[in-house]
Design a protein around this motif. Structure first.
Motif, mmCIF file in Angstrom:
data_model
loop_
_atom_site.group_PDB
_atom_site.id
_atom_site.type_symbol
_atom_site.label_atom_id
_atom_site.label_comp_id
_atom_site.label_asym_id
_atom_site.label_seq_id
_atom_site.Cartn_x
_atom_site.Cartn_y
_atom_site.Cartn_z
ATOM 1 N N ASP A 182 0.833 -1.195 0.000
ATOM 2 C CA ASP A 182 0.000 0.000 0.000
ATOM 3 C C ASP A 182 0.870 1.249 0.000
ATOM 4 O O ASP A 182 2.051 1.192 0.357
ATOM 5 N N ASP A 186 -0.167 3.962 1.735
ATOM 6 C CA ASP A 186 -0.775 4.790 2.782
ATOM 7 C C ASP A 186 0.144 5.003 3.981
ATOM 8 O O ASP A 186 -0.262 5.575 4.982
ATOM 9 N N GLN A 228 1.201 2.770 5.960
ATOM 10 C CA GLN A 228 0.985 1.782 7.025
ATOM 11 C C GLN A 228 1.942 0.596 6.899
ATOM 12 O O GLN A 228 2.328 -0.002 7.894
ATOM 13 N N ARG A 260 -2.401 4.835 10.221
ATOM 14 C CA ARG A 260 -2.435 5.777 9.101
ATOM 15 C C ARG A 260 -2.318 7.184 9.685
ATOM 16 O O ARG A 260 -3.106 7.558 10.558
HETATM 17 MG MG MG Z 1 -4.291 1.103 4.977
#
Ligand code: MG
Ligand code: UDP
Length: 296
Positions: free
Chosen positions: A99, A101, A103, A204
């Motif tokens: 991802d 993001d 994270q 996040r």
């Molecule tokens: Mg995420």
């Protein structure tokens, strides 16, 4: 034990403007670590901008270079399709999906890559301490427990977005929306070897999660339909829906004859709903069947 000497990163991006730069920096640090270890190390980072509207595209455009590629979708097409597109473009044998993001922690990939070098076909990050909202943690636990029960595996984190896999497998995947959650299952189903590795996970910090509670229902439905299809019960699923529609229709006629008043409206609604759901399911099952042809 075979050393991995090249990597294709496939990274979907949807409204992650404040996460991209840090992620990219961490990725460059990771690849330079491998570059120092291996004389012939090669990599590429494929970003798929999934119709972002927050300026992510402009940031990504500035990163594009020899090793950094960008695919741009003008509309949001979903994470599954973004991954599928990225996989189709990967030029190296080992693919990493993650991802954007913030994270997933790029440095944690060292653990996964080390396991991949132990000749597992698919290595997946397992978030021991998940840094997500409590509702998300609970629904995800429930769905993992359900999947394990349904498919008799001991996978702890089906939905993990952090995976190292072979391009040859990644490119067989046809991923209707939501199906990126089932990649681990498809691998097992195709007889591939699989390893889960515990990884750190960050909360996040910037941007919003695109997961919504509205996705719980379609996602559960996906699981059931997938199960029906894999087990070759898809005709049974359609038959059940058909019987259900017929019963609802008969009940409607009966209640009209007996003049049940408000029940008519309710049953009429149910028939309509049933028909709509049946049509949607039928469409999904056809997608699954196409998918099944490629993997099963
Ligand atoms: Mg995420
Ligand atoms: N994402 C995407 N398209 C979408 C939704 C999400 O490309 O329609 C990307 C998003 O930018 C992130 C990853 O998929 O890199 C996971 O999204 P998110 O963090 O919102 O999901 P969660 O981790 O909360 O399940």
């Amino acid at each position: 034990m075979s050393k991995i000497s090249n990597l294709s990163f496939v990274i979907p991006v949807y409204n992650e403007k404040d996460n991209i730069i840090d992620l990219h920096k961490d990725l460059l640090a990771l690849v330079s670590y491998y570059d120092q270890q291996l004389s012939d190390f090669k990599y590429e980072i494929i970003y798929i901008n999934d119709g972002s509207t927050d300026g992510s595209l402009e940031i990504l455009q500035n990163l594009v270079g020899n090793e950094v590629k960008l695919v741009n979708f003008t509309n949001n097409r979903g994470k599954s399709y973004a991954l599928q597109k990225g996989f189709s473009l990967a030029q190296y044998e080992t693919v990493i999906m993650m991802d954007s993001d913030g994270q997933d922690i790029p440095n944690e990939l060292k653990k996964l890559i080390a396991e991949k070098e132990n000749d597992f076909d698919l290595v997946s990050g397992y978030k021991k301490k998940r840094k997500d909202s409590i509702i998300k943690v609970i629904t995800s636990r429930m769905s993992n427990a359900f999947m394990s029960l349904l498919f008799k595996t001991d996978i702890k984190d089906f939905n993990s977005g952090l995976k190292v896999l072979d391009r040859s497998f990644a490119q067989t995947l046809i991923l209707p929306e939501g199906f990126h959650r089932f990649i681990a299952f498809f691998a097992l189903n195709a007889g591939l070897t699989y390893k889960e590795v515990a990884v750190e996970h960050r909360p996040r910090i910037h941007g919003k999660s695109k997961y919504s509670y509205f996705k719980i229902f379609p996602s559960s439905l996906d699981m059931l339909l997938l199960f029906f299809t894999i087990k070759r019960y898809d005709l049974l699923a359609i038959a059940l829906l058909f019987v259900n529609s017929v019963l609802a229709f008969l009940a409607l006629i009966l209640s009209r004859l007996a003049n049940f008043g408000v029940l008519n409206i309710y049953l009429g609604f149910m028939v309509l709903l049933n028909a709509v759901i049946s049509a949607a399911l039928f469409k999904k099952i056809r997608e699954y069947k196409n998918f099944a042809k490629s993997v099963i």
